[in-house]
Write a protein that holds these residues in place. Sequence first.
Motif, mmCIF file in Angstrom:
data_model
loop_
_atom_site.group_PDB
_atom_site.id
_atom_site.type_symbol
_atom_site.label_atom_id
_atom_site.label_comp_id
_atom_site.label_asym_id
_atom_site.label_seq_id
_atom_site.Cartn_x
_atom_site.Cartn_y
_atom_site.Cartn_z
ATOM 1 N N VAL A 330 -13.289 -2.420 -2.967
ATOM 2 C CA VAL A 330 -13.841 -2.231 -1.858
ATOM 3 C C VAL A 330 -15.506 -1.798 -2.137
ATOM 4 C CG1 VAL A 330 -14.225 -0.764 0.244
ATOM 5 C CG2 VAL A 330 -11.995 -1.550 -0.414
ATOM 6 N N THR A 331 -15.862 -1.376 -2.919
ATOM 7 C CA THR A 331 -17.164 -0.686 -3.218
ATOM 8 C C THR A 331 -17.873 -1.959 -3.765
ATOM 9 O OG1 THR A 331 -16.449 1.299 -4.203
ATOM 10 C CG2 THR A 331 -18.502 0.592 -4.985
ATOM 11 N N ALA A 332 -17.089 -2.657 -4.684
ATOM 12 C CA ALA A 332 -17.956 -4.068 -5.363
ATOM 13 C C ALA A 332 -18.216 -5.127 -4.272
ATOM 14 C CB ALA A 332 -17.183 -4.818 -6.294
ATOM 15 N N THR A 333 -17.308 -4.994 -3.233
ATOM 16 C CA THR A 333 -17.432 -6.203 -2.203
ATOM 17 C C THR A 333 -18.381 -5.802 -1.301
ATOM 18 O OG1 THR A 333 -15.111 -6.912 -2.375
ATOM 19 C CG2 THR A 333 -15.845 -7.556 -0.334
ATOM 20 N N VAL A 334 -18.440 -4.483 -0.801
ATOM 21 C CA VAL A 334 -19.505 -4.196 0.389
ATOM 22 C C VAL A 334 -21.104 -4.279 -0.277
ATOM 23 C CG1 VAL A 334 -20.534 -2.271 1.561
ATOM 24 C CG2 VAL A 334 -17.835 -2.721 1.327
ATOM 25 N N GLN A 335 -21.062 -3.951 -1.814
ATOM 26 C CA GLN A 335 -22.369 -3.857 -2.437
ATOM 27 C C GLN A 335 -22.805 -5.201 -2.354
ATOM 28 O OE1 GLN A 335 -21.745 -2.070 -5.943
ATOM 29 N NE2 GLN A 335 -22.004 0.033 -5.203
ATOM 30 N N ALA A 336 -22.107 -6.239 -2.789
ATOM 31 C CA ALA A 336 -22.345 -7.673 -2.881
ATOM 32 C C ALA A 336 -23.119 -8.158 -1.502
ATOM 33 C CB ALA A 336 -21.162 -8.494 -3.367
ATOM 34 N N VAL A 337 -22.029 -7.956 -0.557
ATOM 35 C CA VAL A 337 -22.564 -8.394 0.544
ATOM 36 C C VAL A 337 -23.913 -7.867 1.186
ATOM 37 C CG1 VAL A 337 -21.971 -8.473 3.243
ATOM 38 C CG2 VAL A 337 -20.122 -8.921 1.638
ATOM 39 N N LYS A 338 -24.062 -6.492 1.053
ATOM 40 C CA LYS A 338 -25.457 -5.845 1.410
ATOM 41 C C LYS A 338 -26.774 -6.537 0.455
ATOM 42 C CE LYS A 338 -28.037 -3.563 4.002
ATOM 43 N NZ LYS A 338 -28.302 -3.815 5.679
ATOM 44 N N ALA A 339 -26.148 -6.595 -0.577
ATOM 45 C CA ALA A 339 -27.262 -7.341 -1.628
ATOM 46 C C ALA A 339 -27.462 -8.855 -1.206
ATOM 47 C CB ALA A 339 -26.962 -7.220 -2.997
ATOM 48 N N GLN A 340 -26.692 -9.299 -0.685
ATOM 49 C CA GLN A 340 -27.056 -10.797 -0.528
ATOM 50 C C GLN A 340 -27.563 -10.984 0.995
ATOM 51 O OE1 GLN A 340 -26.080 -12.992 -2.460
ATOM 52 N NE2 GLN A 340 -26.376 -14.986 -1.516
ATOM 53 N N TYR A 341 -27.260 -10.060 2.097
ATOM 54 C CA TYR A 341 -27.789 -9.992 3.218
ATOM 55 C C TYR A 341 -28.599 -8.593 3.487
ATOM 56 C CZ TYR A 341 -24.616 -14.145 3.783
ATOM 57 O OH TYR A 341 -23.919 -15.219 3.626
ATOM 58 N N PRO A 342 -29.835 -8.413 2.793
ATOM 59 C CA PRO A 342 -30.453 -7.236 2.883
ATOM 60 C C PRO A 342 -30.981 -7.135 4.273
ATOM 61 C CG PRO A 342 -31.893 -8.529 1.783
ATOM 62 C CD PRO A 342 -30.329 -9.212 1.806
ATOM 63 N N ASN A 343 -31.360 -7.973 4.960
ATOM 64 C CA ASN A 343 -32.123 -7.669 6.300
ATOM 65 C C ASN A 343 -31.109 -7.995 7.583
ATOM 66 O OD1 ASN A 343 -34.398 -7.528 5.098
ATOM 67 N ND2 ASN A 343 -34.464 -9.842 4.693
ATOM 68 N N LYS A 344 -29.734 -8.026 7.393
ATOM 69 C CA LYS A 344 -28.635 -8.148 8.368
ATOM 70 C C LYS A 344 -27.915 -6.743 8.399
ATOM 71 C CE LYS A 344 -28.167 -13.063 8.321
ATOM 72 N NZ LYS A 344 -28.612 -13.398 9.497
ATOM 73 N N LYS A 345 -27.447 -6.383 9.609
ATOM 74 C CA LYS A 345 -26.751 -5.205 9.941
ATOM 75 C C LYS A 345 -25.329 -5.439 9.215
ATOM 76 C CE LYS A 345 -24.627 -2.031 13.337
ATOM 77 N NZ LYS A 345 -24.688 -1.895 14.749
ATOM 78 N N VAL A 346 -24.773 -4.793 8.207
ATOM 79 C CA VAL A 346 -23.381 -4.845 7.733
ATOM 80 C C VAL A 346 -22.345 -4.130 8.446
ATOM 81 C CG1 VAL A 346 -22.095 -5.047 5.782
ATOM 82 C CG2 VAL A 346 -24.485 -5.707 5.520
ATOM 83 N N ILE A 347 -21.701 -4.750 9.006
ATOM 84 C CA ILE A 347 -20.436 -3.896 9.644
ATOM 85 C C ILE A 347 -19.087 -4.167 8.680
ATOM 86 C CG2 ILE A 347 -18.921 -3.784 11.621
ATOM 87 C CD1 ILE A 347 -21.153 -4.625 13.398
ATOM 88 N N ALA A 348 -18.575 -3.154 8.068
ATOM 89 C CA ALA A 348 -17.544 -3.198 7.189
ATOM 90 C C ALA A 348 -16.457 -2.643 7.756
ATOM 91 C CB ALA A 348 -18.084 -2.524 5.642
ATOM 92 N N CYS A 349 -15.303 -3.362 7.808
ATOM 93 C CA CYS A 349 -14.027 -2.977 8.355
ATOM 94 C C CYS A 349 -12.932 -2.929 7.243
ATOM 95 C CB CYS A 349 -13.683 -3.736 9.802
ATOM 96 S SG CYS A 349 -12.472 -2.971 10.555
ATOM 97 N N LEU A 350 -12.526 -1.620 6.946
ATOM 98 C CA LEU A 350 -11.400 -1.841 5.853
ATOM 99 C C LEU A 350 -10.167 -1.194 6.513
ATOM 100 C CD1 LEU A 350 -10.452 -1.316 2.856
ATOM 101 C CD2 LEU A 350 -11.534 0.946 2.926
ATOM 102 N N GLU A 351 -9.122 -2.012 6.124
ATOM 103 C CA GLU A 351 -7.695 -1.579 6.514
ATOM 104 C C GLU A 351 -7.068 -1.085 5.227
ATOM 105 O OE1 GLU A 351 -3.401 -2.875 8.409
ATOM 106 O OE2 GLU A 351 -4.603 -4.365 7.747
ATOM 107 N N LEU A 352 -6.503 0.192 5.407
ATOM 108 C CA LEU A 352 -5.806 0.964 4.535
ATOM 109 C C LEU A 352 -4.321 0.615 4.769
ATOM 110 C CD1 LEU A 352 -7.389 4.454 4.693
ATOM 111 C CD2 LEU A 352 -8.145 2.718 3.198
#
Length: 451
Positions: A330-352
């Motif tokens: 989860v940590t790696a995936t969210v970091q990757a998306v934010k780094a790739q799209y730094p100027n967009k709002k990242v809405i991250a929805c995680l299901e446990l």
Amino acid sequence: MKIHFIAIGGSAMHNLALALHDKGEIVTGSDDAIFEPSRSRLAAKGLLPQKMGWFPEKITTDLDAIVLGMHAKADNPELLKAKELGIKIYSYPEFIFQQSQNKTRVVIGGSHGKTTITSMILHVMNYHGVAVDYLVGAQLPGFDNMVKLTHENEFIVIEGDEYLSSALDLRPKFHLYQPNIALISGIAWDHINVFPTFENYKEQFAIFIDKIINGGILVYNSDDAEVKDLVENTDKPIRKMPYQLPEYSIENGQTLLHTPDGEMPIEVFGEHNLSNLAGAKWICQNMGIDEADFYEAIATFTGAAKRLEKIGENTHSVIFKDFAHSPSKVTATVQAVKAQYPNKKVIACLELHTYSSLNPEFISQYKGALDKADLPIVFFHDETVKIKKLEPMSAEEIYQAFGRNDLKVFTSPTPLYDFLNSQKGENIVWLFMSSGNYGGIDWKDLEKMIE
């Protein structure tokens, strides 16, 4: 051979059944429930059981082997009949090893990245027309099946899962393959229901290293302290080949890999995927693909299913779904998306959804996992908690575990879906992470978030 599958409907099991059928073996099977896509794929080959359930009369002395799925319990009627008749019973990985003893076995292990690395290797081999046998945990573009077994191919590439083999064989699957060439991508505690402590979990990777044949090769991620510690302290007579995160840059939302021939645009992104790529390169080179040919092929790799899979995009927003569920993933995936799209709002929805993620003793491992998200959301279905017979967690426990006061927590799919709809807008990256289905929400409905 005449082979019967007990619990044929599982993701891995039905693919093995299809592979053996394509190889020319006589395959039968049983299960108490079979869902899509397994159901349609088995039916297309004439392998779908006529009735659901367990039928001991199917177990006869003319069977050469039984393959036992993890879904089948120790008191399964067909299993008991097979034991009574003395028919050879294999767990899934045990059978794979039996089928590949005369091949060069390449086994990809690690708490994270193993599906992607295996997929990268197979993509490169397929690109260059090198036929190999394989076992991989995700559907890949250009491949009809997740398992391939032949008599003639020299190599078999195996995704080495550390989960248990079967109800009769409680060894981790990757202990059974005895690799000639192995890779370990990283070690981060998972499967708390089987490995109650991190040290116990880490020990399984030490055993995996010990199972490499003498004189074999171990490719390992030296950026991971736990992996580095295990590899540097083993006295196993093997060749050790470290890899690290390669140099790269991001320009206008495009990841550029720095190669000896200059900067090369690639389709995947995120440091975890770039690290995976570095590991895959070393494996491919040990399978006869030179560096230049590897780069030529990997430039067209778009990823495995549910691994940062782009499911929707328009001029201003994009939607990804990802199988990430453990804290490190989860940590790696969210970091990757934010780094790739730094100027967009990242809405991250995680299901446990997994046993570990729903366990109050494990949930603290998620501390900081959603920190890079602009809007973090956690969903866990009350029904899933009941089915797994776990103690229910409160929203307050989830807030404390993740360390975000602005975290949104939902325990029922309808309120979750209503909230997601209320957030629709422009310049958004939607990231849905789960090994489940958000309590039954249709993916097609989630894709509409960018309409």
